[in-house]
Write an enzyme that holds these catalytic residues in place. Structure first.
Site, PDB file in Angstrom:
ATOM      1  N   ASP A  63    -123.574  25.542 -13.802  1.00 55.80           N
ATOM      2  CA  ASP A  63    -122.729  24.963 -12.758  1.00 55.80           C
ATOM      3  C   ASP A  63    -122.055  26.136 -12.042  1.00 55.80           C
ATOM      4  O   ASP A  63    -121.204  26.822 -12.608  1.00 55.80           O
ATOM      5  CB  ASP A  63    -121.702  24.028 -13.403  1.00 55.80           C
ATOM      6  CG  ASP A  63    -120.849  23.303 -12.366  1.00 55.80           C
ATOM      7  OD1 ASP A  63    -120.597  23.874 -11.288  1.00 55.80           O
ATOM      8  OD2 ASP A  63    -120.419  22.163 -12.640  1.00 55.80           O
ATOM      9  N   LYS A  75    -116.675  21.807  -3.134  1.00 52.34           N
ATOM     10  CA  LYS A  75    -115.812  22.969  -3.348  1.00 52.34           C
ATOM     11  C   LYS A  75    -116.137  24.035  -2.303  1.00 52.34           C
ATOM     12  O   LYS A  75    -116.079  23.761  -1.126  1.00 52.34           O
ATOM     13  CB  LYS A  75    -115.972  23.460  -4.794  1.00 52.34           C
ATOM     14  CG  LYS A  75    -115.885  22.332  -5.832  1.00 52.34           C
ATOM     15  CD  LYS A  75    -114.518  21.625  -5.845  1.00 52.34           C
ATOM     16  CE  LYS A  75    -114.533  20.299  -6.583  1.00 52.34           C
ATOM     17  NZ  LYS A  75    -115.023  20.338  -7.953  1.00 52.34           N
ATOM     18  N   ARG A  86    -133.061   7.564   1.943  1.00 49.84           N
ATOM     19  CA  ARG A  86    -132.747   7.807   0.525  1.00 49.84           C
ATOM     20  C   ARG A  86    -133.721   8.827  -0.056  1.00 49.84           C
ATOM     21  O   ARG A  86    -133.360   9.669  -0.874  1.00 49.84           O
ATOM     22  CB  ARG A  86    -132.799   6.498  -0.290  1.00 49.84           C
ATOM     23  CG  ARG A  86    -132.710   6.740  -1.801  1.00 49.84           C
ATOM     24  CD  ARG A  86    -132.291   5.526  -2.602  1.00 49.84           C
ATOM     25  NE  ARG A  86    -133.005   4.322  -2.222  1.00 49.84           N
ATOM     26  CZ  ARG A  86    -134.282   4.059  -2.558  1.00 49.84           C
ATOM     27  NH1 ARG A  86    -134.978   4.922  -3.276  1.00 49.84           N
ATOM     28  NH2 ARG A  86    -134.860   2.948  -2.154  1.00 49.84           N
ATOM     29  N   TYR A 136    -115.990  21.024 -17.014  1.00 52.70           N
ATOM     30  CA  TYR A 136    -115.324  20.189 -16.008  1.00 52.70           C
ATOM     31  C   TYR A 136    -115.096  18.779 -16.581  1.00 52.70           C
ATOM     32  O   TYR A 136    -115.994  18.222 -17.237  1.00 52.70           O
ATOM     33  CB  TYR A 136    -116.201  20.143 -14.752  1.00 52.70           C
ATOM     34  CG  TYR A 136    -115.633  19.285 -13.651  1.00 52.70           C
ATOM     35  CD1 TYR A 136    -114.535  19.720 -12.919  1.00 52.70           C
ATOM     36  CD2 TYR A 136    -116.177  18.042 -13.354  1.00 52.70           C
ATOM     37  CE1 TYR A 136    -113.994  18.935 -11.920  1.00 52.70           C
ATOM     38  CE2 TYR A 136    -115.645  17.252 -12.349  1.00 52.70           C
ATOM     39  CZ  TYR A 136    -114.554  17.706 -11.636  1.00 52.70           C
ATOM     40  OH  TYR A 136    -114.017  16.932 -10.653  1.00 52.70           O
TER      41      TYR A 136
END
Ligand SMILES: *Cc1c(COP(=O)(O)O)cnc(C)c1O
Length: 424
Positions: free
Chosen positions: A207, A232, A83, A135
């Protein structure tokens, strides 16, 4: 080389423990220095991909482990728990930071967790500016953060710099930019936004999911942070959900806080998904150029079609910010949207059902072409009044242009537009 970790509770002492990517133990370190000045294509292939220090694997191995054996009491080999950090993730983080020209990156389990990590840099009561056509998931997260974290948010048209200046408050700590925007492909002027944010000591976050570092370089315009949905273009094959937050060079303070937040919030990305994104990045430069050339051909075809009322694509001279796109971007990208002249529900349904190579699906950035009706799919969670104000009408159709042969894609759109007009 000897087998490692064969006996006892210590890795074999013959194992050269070197953080992945640095490789100084194996004499490949010359690649690292050269990469900073290498072209983007060379960077895509070699970033974070120096031969692995354990056995010289040319492809970074998937370190599919939750935990790492300590070398001795209080001495780890550089990794303790996945993690917090993992060698495969470290390779991907190095690659994305290098490609964006940033200080370092934190790779997250999704684009939304990247957004969450970036927002967690703010204290409660902070004010943030965000584009009203951001978004949909970012909008949902901000609405949640208003209630849960006491964040204050103003949604506005980021292209209107006067409105941006007017919306500033003494507590404004972050300006969020998404350019080009989704699904209307509106641009924000990054150097202007950076001037505004620097004057008030706020962070400019960009972004960059729609263009990737191949087609847009937010740090060159003064951004402090770059956020990605690697689901993406960076991964590009529609088989991973992932994200990244990159801190600008000269902001190691932000880099440290991002790594700590990724560990604290538990948002870090799995080693196997990191491996897949790294593999995707190897062809990013080639894919982006091919995506773009297909999109330009489709945008021109649609713009000249008698059944189409308007096309939103920054690569068309008719786009209101075409000049800004030429100045600010290294290419126009591969997402476009359009509206029919007769956008009745039945015409739109005929269009969507007739398409053969465009799959009706959300998302973008993969090798396969997708078609989306924002009002009923990707932006369905946005209140209808806001959708109306932003200009996301029911008849708006968004395409994510893939890498199929452009002639096939054009022929597909041609026959679907005919079907929409009731001619088939
Ligand atoms: C997809 C997307 C996101 C969210 O990313 P996920 O990987 O789906 O969580 C954020 N911003 C933009 C611009 C996106 O396209």
């Amino acid at each position: 080389m000897t087998k490692t970790g064969s006996r006892g509770n210590k890795p074999a002492s013959s194992m050269t423990v070197v953080p992945p990517g640095t490789q100084s133990g194996m004499g490949w370190s010359h690649r690292e220095g050269g990469l900073v000045t290498a072209g983007l294509g060379t960077q895509c292939i070699h970033a974070g991909a120096a031969p692995d220090p354990a056995y010289g694997a040319v492809t970074p191995p998937v370190y599919q482990t939750s935990t790492f054996a300590y070398l001795d009491v209080a001495t780890s080999a550089g990794f303790e728990y996945t993690r917090t950090s993992n060698p495969t993730r470290a390779c991907l983080e190095e690659a994305i930071a290098l490609l964006e020209g940033g200080d370092s990156a934190a790779c997250t389990s999704s684009g939304m967790s990247a957004v969450l990590v970036a927002l967690n840099l703010l204290d409660s009561g902070s004010h943030l500016l965000c584009p009203m056509d951001c978004y949909g998931g970012t909008y949902r997260t901000l609405e949640h953060a208003k209630r849960a974290y006491g964040l204050e948010v103003t949604y506005l048209d980021m292209a209107d710099l006067e409105a941006v200046e007017k919306a500033l408050r003494p507590t404004t700590r972050m300006i969020w930019a998404e350019t080009p925007s989704n699904p209307l492909l509106r641009l924000s002027d990054l150097s202007a936004l950076s001037r505004i944010s620097k004057a008030i000591d706020a962070l400019l976050v960009v972004d960059n999911s729609f263009l990737s570092p191949i087609l847009q370089r937010p740090f060159a315009w003064g951004a402090d942070l770059v956020v990605h949905s690697t689901s993406k273009y960076l991964n590009g094959h529609s088989d991973v959900i992932g994200g990244a937050v990159v801190a600008a060079k000269g902001r190691p303070d932000l880099a440290t806080r991002l790594a700590a937040l990724n560990k604290t919030l538990g948002t870090s990305q799995s080693p196997h998904d990191c491996f897949l994104v790294l593999r995707g990045i190897k062809t990013l430069h080639l894919r982006m150029r091919a995506h773009e050339s297909n999109a330009q051909a489709l945008a021109e075809f649609l713009a000249s079609h008698p059944g189409v009322a308007l096309v939103n694509y920054p690569g068309l001279p008719s786009h209101p910010q075409h000049e800004l796109a030429k100045r600010q971007q290294l290419g126009f990208g591969a997402v476009l949207s359009f509206e029919l002249k007769q956008p009745t529900r039945s015409a739109i349904n005929r269009l969507l059902r007739s398409l053969q190579w465009f799959t009706l699906a959300e998302s973008l950035g993969g090798v396969e072409s997708l078609v989306n009706q924002p009002a009923t799919m990707s932006h369905a969670s946005m209140p209808p009044e806001l959708r109306e104000r932003v200009g996301i009408r029911d008849g708006l159709i968004r395409l994510s242009v893939g890498l199929e042969d452009p002639a096939d894609l054009i022929e597909d759109l041609r026959q679907a537009l005919e079907a929409a007009a009731g001619k088939s």
